[in-house]
Design an enzyme around this catalytic site. Structure first.
Site, PDB file in Angstrom:
ATOM      1  N   ASN A  19      26.457  37.605  48.018  1.00  0.00           N
ATOM      2  CA  ASN A  19      27.189  38.178  49.150  1.00  0.00           C
ATOM      3  C   ASN A  19      26.718  39.629  49.316  1.00  0.00           C
ATOM      4  O   ASN A  19      26.153  40.199  48.368  1.00  0.00           O
ATOM      5  CB  ASN A  19      28.712  38.049  48.947  1.00  0.00           C
ATOM      6  CG  ASN A  19      29.232  38.951  47.849  1.00  0.00           C
ATOM      7  OD1 ASN A  19      29.006  40.161  47.853  1.00  0.00           O
ATOM      8  ND2 ASN A  19      29.930  38.386  46.876  1.00  0.00           N
ATOM      9  N   ASP A  62      30.897  34.973  37.468  1.00  0.00           N
ATOM     10  CA  ASP A  62      31.892  34.991  38.550  1.00  0.00           C
ATOM     11  C   ASP A  62      33.115  34.128  38.259  1.00  0.00           C
ATOM     12  O   ASP A  62      34.004  34.007  39.105  1.00  0.00           O
ATOM     13  CB  ASP A  62      31.246  34.553  39.877  1.00  0.00           C
ATOM     14  CG  ASP A  62      30.504  35.693  40.569  1.00  0.00           C
ATOM     15  OD1 ASP A  62      30.788  36.865  40.255  1.00  0.00           O
ATOM     16  OD2 ASP A  62      29.652  35.410  41.433  1.00  0.00           O
ATOM     17  N   ASN A  68      38.623  30.977  43.304  1.00  0.00           N
ATOM     18  CA  ASN A  68      37.672  29.961  43.739  1.00  0.00           C
ATOM     19  C   ASN A  68      37.658  28.704  42.874  1.00  0.00           C
ATOM     20  O   ASN A  68      36.793  27.842  43.044  1.00  0.00           O
ATOM     21  CB  ASN A  68      36.255  30.551  43.805  1.00  0.00           C
ATOM     22  CG  ASN A  68      36.158  31.697  44.780  1.00  0.00           C
ATOM     23  OD1 ASN A  68      35.823  32.814  44.411  1.00  0.00           O
ATOM     24  ND2 ASN A  68      36.495  31.446  46.028  1.00  0.00           N
ATOM     25  N   ARG A  87      27.097  29.451  40.863  1.00  0.00           N
ATOM     26  CA  ARG A  87      28.515  29.260  40.541  1.00  0.00           C
ATOM     27  C   ARG A  87      28.900  27.799  40.291  1.00  0.00           C
ATOM     28  O   ARG A  87      30.032  27.513  39.884  1.00  0.00           O
ATOM     29  CB  ARG A  87      29.411  29.850  41.666  1.00  0.00           C
ATOM     30  CG  ARG A  87      29.286  31.366  41.806  1.00  0.00           C
ATOM     31  CD  ARG A  87      30.467  31.978  42.537  1.00  0.00           C
ATOM     32  NE  ARG A  87      31.715  31.862  41.777  1.00  0.00           N
ATOM     33  CZ  ARG A  87      32.907  32.273  42.206  1.00  0.00           C
ATOM     34  NH1 ARG A  87      33.014  32.826  43.399  1.00  0.00           N
ATOM     35  NH2 ARG A  87      33.978  32.132  41.459  1.00  0.00           N
ATOM     36  N   ARG A 135      31.011  30.220  53.521  1.00  0.00           N
ATOM     37  CA  ARG A 135      30.972  29.480  52.253  1.00  0.00           C
ATOM     38  C   ARG A 135      31.417  28.015  52.440  1.00  0.00           C
ATOM     39  O   ARG A 135      30.606  27.114  52.394  1.00  0.00           O
ATOM     40  CB  ARG A 135      31.850  30.166  51.203  1.00  0.00           C
ATOM     41  CG  ARG A 135      31.305  31.497  50.715  1.00  0.00           C
ATOM     42  CD  ARG A 135      30.089  31.316  49.830  1.00  0.00           C
ATOM     43  NE  ARG A 135      29.533  32.585  49.391  1.00  0.00           N
ATOM     44  CZ  ARG A 135      29.908  33.230  48.290  1.00  0.00           C
ATOM     45  NH1 ARG A 135      30.834  32.727  47.508  1.00  0.00           N
ATOM     46  NH2 ARG A 135      29.338  34.372  47.957  1.00  0.00           N
ATOM     47  N   HIS A 164      34.702  34.937  52.401  1.00  0.00           N
ATOM     48  CA  HIS A 164      35.812  34.048  52.066  1.00  0.00           C
ATOM     49  C   HIS A 164      37.010  34.450  52.919  1.00  0.00           C
ATOM     50  O   HIS A 164      37.231  35.644  53.165  1.00  0.00           O
ATOM     51  CB  HIS A 164      36.233  34.208  50.588  1.00  0.00           C
ATOM     52  CG  HIS A 164      35.389  33.453  49.608  1.00  0.00           C
ATOM     53  ND1 HIS A 164      35.002  33.983  48.399  1.00  0.00           N
ATOM     54  CD2 HIS A 164      34.883  32.180  49.634  1.00  0.00           C
ATOM     55  CE1 HIS A 164      34.289  33.095  47.727  1.00  0.00           C
ATOM     56  NE2 HIS A 164      34.199  31.995  48.459  1.00  0.00           N
ATOM     57  N   ASP A 166      39.995  34.793  52.059  1.00  0.00           N
ATOM     58  CA  ASP A 166      40.897  35.730  51.378  1.00  0.00           C
ATOM     59  C   ASP A 166      40.378  37.165  51.338  1.00  0.00           C
ATOM     60  O   ASP A 166      41.027  38.051  50.800  1.00  0.00           O
ATOM     61  CB  ASP A 166      41.274  35.227  49.978  1.00  0.00           C
ATOM     62  CG  ASP A 166      40.126  35.275  48.976  1.00  0.00           C
ATOM     63  OD1 ASP A 166      39.005  35.718  49.328  1.00  0.00           O
ATOM     64  OD2 ASP A 166      40.349  34.861  47.809  1.00  0.00           O
ATOM     65  N   CYS A 259      41.130  37.734  44.516  1.00  0.00           N
ATOM     66  CA  CYS A 259      40.079  36.842  43.980  1.00  0.00           C
ATOM     67  C   CYS A 259      40.195  36.655  42.486  1.00  0.00           C
ATOM     68  O   CYS A 259      39.713  35.651  41.947  1.00  0.00           O
ATOM     69  CB  CYS A 259      38.679  37.416  44.201  1.00  0.00           C
ATOM     70  SG  CYS A 259      38.275  37.911  45.827  1.00  0.00           S
TER      71      CYS A 259
HETATM   72  N1  ARG Z   1      30.703  37.253  43.505  1.00  0.00           N
HETATM   73  C1  ARG Z   1      31.639  36.270  43.908  1.00  0.00           C
HETATM   74  C2  ARG Z   1      31.041  35.375  44.980  1.00  0.00           C
HETATM   75  O1  ARG Z   1      30.333  35.861  45.821  1.00  0.00           O
HETATM   76  C3  ARG Z   1      32.908  36.900  44.390  1.00  0.00           C
HETATM   77  C4  ARG Z   1      33.971  35.901  44.689  1.00  0.00           C
HETATM   78  C5  ARG Z   1      35.214  36.496  45.254  1.00  0.00           C
HETATM   79  N2  ARG Z   1      36.201  35.514  45.461  1.00  0.00           N
HETATM   80  C6  ARG Z   1      36.991  35.405  46.519  1.00  0.00           C
HETATM   81  N3  ARG Z   1      37.931  34.518  46.493  1.00  0.00           N
HETATM   82  N4  ARG Z   1      36.813  36.102  47.604  1.00  0.00           N
HETATM   83  O2  ARG Z   1      31.256  34.193  45.011  1.00  0.00           O
END
Ligand code: ARG
Length: 264
Positions: A19, A62, A68, A87, A135, A164, A166, A259
């Site tokens: 990201n 992560d 997530n 991930r 995503r 995301h 959130d 997160c």
């Molecule tokens: N580095 C992680 C990713 O890009 C951060 C995830 C953050 N999670 C969230 N629910 N916004 O997947």
């Protein structure tokens, strides 16, 4: 009492870029500080709710972002199917955790990308808001409806910084919410305005960049990394108290308070 899942940042670092916030931050996490910040957050959340922990796994930096892990509804959970190879290894650990806790574990169809409560949030009226476009896959929506028998409102995310749901939308008690307009298509902004009316607070760009929408809502407390005086004032007027907790090291990975937790 609400219950949350968290994961210690034992193996947390930025070692890949999936990201825009991670760019330029490879190897830049201060691990000692990250541990301290996570413990501060843990202390605040466990003072207001109960917190369960999942064992961190080496090579899955992560995994700290438990939002997530999946989407939980009562004793059922749809475990995530991650977009990025980096991930994907997390899913089996989260799946094992939920099974060991007695949840009925569901998965969407093979190939359907879905990143759990990062992209799917229940509001206080029981409506599920689902964000896709960056995503999670938009067609996951129909599979969520079929799996959990819930009403799902789809939102379209259009900016990779708000990858995301959130990161740009946080439902609050009493039918309210905070959100950042530029994350969404015009149609989705209109859908949120229709659904929430006066009850939605649109945050400024600088609050959004401090991840104000990535907040943990517990009763009247709203826990976030940082809020402007203006945002604190607006939320106070609406009956909420902002609790700030510095999670700067996690912002380097594009994640903040919300997160780092999953309501289970
Ligand atoms: N580095 C992680 C990713 O890009 C951060 C995830 C953050 N999670 C969230 N629910 N916004 O997947």
């Amino acid at each position: 009492m609400k219950r949350f899942l968290m994961c210690e940042p034992k193996f947390f670092e930025v070692c890949y870029v999936i990201n825009p916030w991670m760019e330029g931050n490879l190897g830049k996490v201060d691990k000692k500080l990250a541990k301290q910040q996570w413990e501060n957050l843990y202390g605040i959340v466990s003072g207001l709710a109960s917190v369960s922990l999942i064992e961190p796994v080496a090579g899955l930096p992560d995994m700290v972002f438990t939002a997530n892990a999946g989407l939980v509804k009562n004793n059922e959970v749809i475990v995530s199917s991650f977009r990025h190879a980096e991930r994907q290894g997390e899913a089996e650990h989260f799946q094992k955790f939920f099974a060991s806790q007695g949840y009925r574990v569901l998965r969407l169809r093979e190939g359907t990308i879905f990143e759990g409560a990062g992209d799917a949030l229940f509001d206080s009226l029981g409506r599920l808001w689902f964000g896709s476009g960056i995503r999670s896959a938009s067609h996951a929506r129909d599979e969520i409806v079929a799996a959990l028998h819930v009403e799902v409102h789809a939102l379209e995310l259009i900016d990779t910084h708000w990858y995301h749901l959130d990161t740009a939308f946080c439902p609050l008690p009493q039918g309210q919410a905070i959100s950042y307009e530029k994350a969404f298509s015009r149609k989705s902004v209109a859908a949120l305005n229709d659904a929430f009316g006066e009850n939605i607070v649109w945050v400024s760009e600088s609050d959004a960049k401090n991840f104000a929408c990535n907040a943990i809502s517990i009763d009247q407390s709203v826990i976030m990394h940082k809020a402007s005086a203006e945002l604190k004032f607006v939320l106070k007027q609406r009956g909420y108290e902002v609790i700030e907790v510095d999670v700067s090291e996690f912002l380097k990975s594009g994640g903040s308070c919300k997160c780092l937790t999953l309501e289970i």
